[in-house]
Design a protein around this motif. Structure first.
Motif, PDB file in Angstrom:
ATOM      1  N   VAL A   1       0.940  -1.056   0.044  1.00 32.40           N
ATOM      2  CA  VAL A   1      -0.007  -0.041  -0.024  1.00 32.40           C
ATOM      3  C   VAL A   1       0.980   1.317   0.154  1.00 32.40           C
ATOM      4  O   VAL A   1       0.668   2.176  -0.605  1.00 32.40           O
ATOM      5  CB  VAL A   1      -1.062   0.042   1.287  1.00 32.40           C
ATOM      6  N   LEU A   2       1.883   0.995   0.933  1.00 31.65           N
ATOM      7  CA  LEU A   2       2.885   2.393   0.925  1.00 31.65           C
ATOM      8  C   LEU A   2       3.626   2.736  -0.583  1.00 31.65           C
ATOM      9  O   LEU A   2       3.656   3.713  -0.776  1.00 31.65           O
ATOM     10  CB  LEU A   2       3.708   1.967   1.945  1.00 31.65           C
TER      11      LEU A   2
ATOM     12  N   LEU B   1       1.354   9.479  -5.207  1.00 31.61           N
ATOM     13  CA  LEU B   1       1.371  10.749  -4.796  1.00 31.61           C
ATOM     14  C   LEU B   1       2.722  11.497  -5.073  1.00 31.61           C
ATOM     15  O   LEU B   1       3.051  12.521  -4.723  1.00 31.61           O
ATOM     16  CB  LEU B   1       1.329  10.544  -3.144  1.00 31.61           C
TER      17      LEU B   1
ATOM     18  N   TRP C   1      -1.707   0.143  10.070  1.00 34.15           N
ATOM     19  CA  TRP C   1      -2.876   0.006   9.465  1.00 34.15           C
ATOM     20  C   TRP C   1      -2.423  -1.321   8.368  1.00 34.15           C
ATOM     21  O   TRP C   1      -1.556  -1.313   7.358  1.00 34.15           O
ATOM     22  CB  TRP C   1      -3.361   0.906   8.513  1.00 34.15           C
TER      23      TRP C   1
ATOM     24  N   LEU D   1      -4.184   4.840   4.173  1.00 35.14           N
ATOM     25  CA  LEU D   1      -3.183   5.932   3.507  1.00 35.14           C
ATOM     26  C   LEU D   1      -2.999   7.243   4.291  1.00 35.14           C
ATOM     27  O   LEU D   1      -1.760   7.759   4.680  1.00 35.14           O
ATOM     28  CB  LEU D   1      -3.321   6.310   2.092  1.00 35.14           C
TER      29      LEU D   1
ATOM     30  N   LEU E   1      -0.875   6.071   7.352  1.00 36.44           N
ATOM     31  CA  LEU E   1       0.478   5.566   7.091  1.00 36.44           C
ATOM     32  C   LEU E   1       1.344   6.626   6.645  1.00 36.44           C
ATOM     33  O   LEU E   1       2.628   6.567   6.830  1.00 36.44           O
ATOM     34  CB  LEU E   1       0.638   4.385   6.072  1.00 36.44           C
ATOM     35  N   LEU E   2       0.669   7.682   6.050  1.00 37.34           N
ATOM     36  CA  LEU E   2       1.369   8.898   5.376  1.00 37.34           C
ATOM     37  C   LEU E   2       1.488  10.103   6.301  1.00 37.34           C
ATOM     38  O   LEU E   2       1.695  11.110   6.073  1.00 37.34           O
ATOM     39  CB  LEU E   2       0.879   9.095   4.144  1.00 37.34           C
TER      40      LEU E   2
ATOM     41  N   SER F   1       0.962   3.825  -2.928  1.00 35.44           N
ATOM     42  CA  SER F   1       0.549   5.593  -2.591  1.00 35.44           C
ATOM     43  C   SER F   1       1.830   6.297  -2.948  1.00 35.44           C
ATOM     44  O   SER F   1       1.452   7.527  -3.390  1.00 35.44           O
ATOM     45  CB  SER F   1       0.036   5.259  -1.263  1.00 35.44           C
ATOM     46  N   LEU F   2       3.037   6.049  -2.604  1.00 31.01           N
ATOM     47  CA  LEU F   2       4.059   7.001  -2.660  1.00 31.01           C
ATOM     48  C   LEU F   2       4.299   7.148  -4.222  1.00 31.01           C
ATOM     49  O   LEU F   2       4.577   8.183  -4.704  1.00 31.01           O
ATOM     50  CB  LEU F   2       5.451   6.178  -2.196  1.00 31.01           C
TER      51      LEU F   2
END
Lengths: 253, 306
Positions: A12-13, A20, B40, B108, B111-112, A16-17
């Protein structure tokens, strides 16, 4: 188990990174300042006392019933530590060189500083480090904490520490006063002064401070307190001079 | 078209659960618990962490979200298997997609470390999902299926455009509210109804700007709802199917204006702020409800084939 990121979390990270990346924060565009290494052969110091002008407000006491493990560690009510004033002298004031050192570079400090979560309070409540200096964060409680570091509203890191004895190593690269708090135990709050030089101190119980290894020059020194605000003073330090400079902060109440 | 009672009631339950979820999310933000669980989808590495301090709010929010997601999966499958209208099936799949997107955004944002863009999107998609599932509940209801076409009285004015316009401006206001919340601009202008003692701020920072726009847009919302209520009261008072939601909308917007003022006057009291968020969802839902109903009955009068 907790310390390792799960595969799902990593996936997920990563997704997403990459998504983004286009709208993420841009890198700093600050032009690099040419710095010369600080010559400490003629270094002096600044020392003094930070006093309070006015009546010290009562420090608030903390209700820890939200977590029985916290409340059972204290036999009596716990002081928040926000207002530590004795005989008009203020403890836990960060005193540091605000300006005058921009053209100088200093050796990094590799001494590890420990921030302990003990009795559901931070020990020490206020301390200072140089940028990049290692901070060891310890959970000495049998309950879980999260260590959440912010500058203003910007979160620097937020890490869970669910087990007693757990240790995490962190360092801070953003200068300024960093607030650390625990989102599980809302009363837990501490402050870390982060500077790109070693010219800082935190006042003791008698309100006194000493900033050592200050090269000769003209400086702005600032005293910062979480409740009583700030005060700036202009000083001139001569070669090997021990300059005396007191501060007086105003009571807000 | 057949009325599927069980499916309709599942849609109602999912809608109600979503409303509770929105409130739970408001409490997470209001209590500063957004990062009380730093990981998460697990919580400190566990499925069931100790419910202490800020974890109570954040983890409860996650449990309710999980329940809503399960309800939505169930509902989507039921609609796909039982619903005759293709557009309703598509609506259910859209709602299902929205709930999964919402789950990812929720992860997200933790986590962000709460980037404003992600947090605002999380808030907006949450309200959008609420609209989708509310729509599902409405279009699967007996009242919807049996609603007769209604002609606008001679010389009268149609309610559909005002209702749609009101819904759109309310939706924009919710986004502005999310901007305020996630840029910590709730008290950027510390007084109400004046602005720093006057009409315009003495200086414009981003938090002051979005706070000011939110106040100005509240007047736009109020105007839109007055327009809706006037048309409903003037031309459809004898039709409870349209008049009652219009009346409710007027009351909710009035309450929302009062709650907004109270947020400032109480210095963002937790209960008042959470009520303001909850009422915002109710206001949007009611406006959408009225819009869909108006299109259902008035639109069918234009085109009896619908």
């Amino acid at each position: 188990m907790f310390a390792k990121r799960s595969m799902l979390q990593t996936l997920v990270l990563g997704l997403s990174l990459s998504l983004l990346a286009g709208c993420g924060k841009g890198g700093s565009n600050q032009a690099a300042v040419q710095k010369t290494k600080a010559d400490l052969s003629q270094a002096g110091s600044v020392s003094g006392v930070v006093k309070l002008d006015g009546t010290a407000p009562k420090s608030s006491t903390i209700e820890m019933s939200a977590d029985p493990i916290c409340s059972t560690q204290h036999k009596s009510k716990v002081d928040s530590g926000e207002v530590m004033v004795k005989g008009g002298k203020i403890q836990n004031v960060i005193v540091y060189v605000k300006s005058g050192l921009e053209a100088l570079s200093f050796d990094p400090n590799t001494t590890k500083v420990t921030l302990d979560q003990k009795g559901c309070m931070y020990e020490p409540h206020v301390f200072c480090v140089q940028t990049g200096q290692p901070i060891e964060i310890v959970n000495s409680d049998k309950t879980l904490h999260n260590i959440h570091a912010l500058v203003g509203d910007k979160t620097l890191f937020n890490l869970g520490m669910p087990q007693k004895g757990m240790k995490l190593d962190q360092s801070l690269s953003d200068t300024g006063v960093v607030t650390v708090k625990c989102d599980v135990h809302s009363w837990m709050k501490g402050y870390i002064g982060v500077f790109d030089h070693p010219c800082f101190a935190v006042t003791g119980a008698d309100g006194s401070f000493t900033i050592k290894n200050l090269p000769p020059g003209k400086y702005t020194i600032e005293a910062w307190h979480e409740k009583f605000g700030v005060q700036d003073m202009e000083i001139q330090v001569g070669p090997k001079e021990n300059k005396k400079q007191d501060f007086t902060l105003k009571s807000q109440g | 078209m057949n009325y599927h009672k069980g499916m309709h009631w599942l849609a109602r339950i999912t809608t109600a659960a979503t409303f509770i979820l929105i409130n739970a999310g408001g409490l997470v933000k209001g209590t500063g618990s957004s990062l009380a669980v730093p990981d998460w989808p697990l919580a400190y590495g566990y499925l069931f962490p100790p419910m202490i301090g800020g974890i109570r709010f954040e983890q409860t929010h996650r449990y309710i979200a999980g329940t809503v997601a399960c309800l939505m999966v169930w509902l989507a499958i039921w609609v796909a298997r039982s619903e005759e209208r293709p557009w309703v099936r598509k609506l259910a799949w859209a709602a299902l997609g929205a709930v999964f997107l919402q789950a990812v955004l929720g992860g997200l944002t933790v986590l962000l470390l709460l980037p404003p863009a992600v947090s605002i999107l999380h808030a907006t998609v949450g309200q959008t999902f609420f609209c989708l599932v509310l729509s599902l509940a409405l279009v699967t209801s007996k009242g919807w299926l049996e609603a007769p076409p209604v002609r606008v009285p001679a010389g009268g004015r149609d309610l559909r455009l005002p209702a749609l316009a009101a819904t759109c401006v309310i939706y924009v206001q919710l986004i502005l509210g999310a901007l305020i919340r996630h840029f910590y601009a709730g008290l950027a202008i510390p007084d109400f109804p004046l602005v720093f003692g006057g009409v315009l701020p003495p200086a414009w920072t981003f938090p002051i700007f979005i706070n000011y726009i939110h106040r100005v847009w509240a007047l736009v919302v109020a105007s839109g709802v007055v327009w809706v209520f006037y048309r409903a009261a003037r031309w459809h008072r004898g039709l409870p199917y349209l008049y009652r939601p219009a009346l409710l909308l007027g009351l909710l917007v009035t309450a929302q204006l009062v709650l907004g003022a109270c947020v400032i006057w109480t210095g963002r009291d937790l209960f008042v702020t959470t009520a303001h968020v909850a009422n915002a969802a109710l206001t949007l839902g009611t406006s959408l409800f009225l819009t869909l109903r108006a299109h259902r009955v008035l639109g069918r009068a234009d085109d009896p084939q619908k």
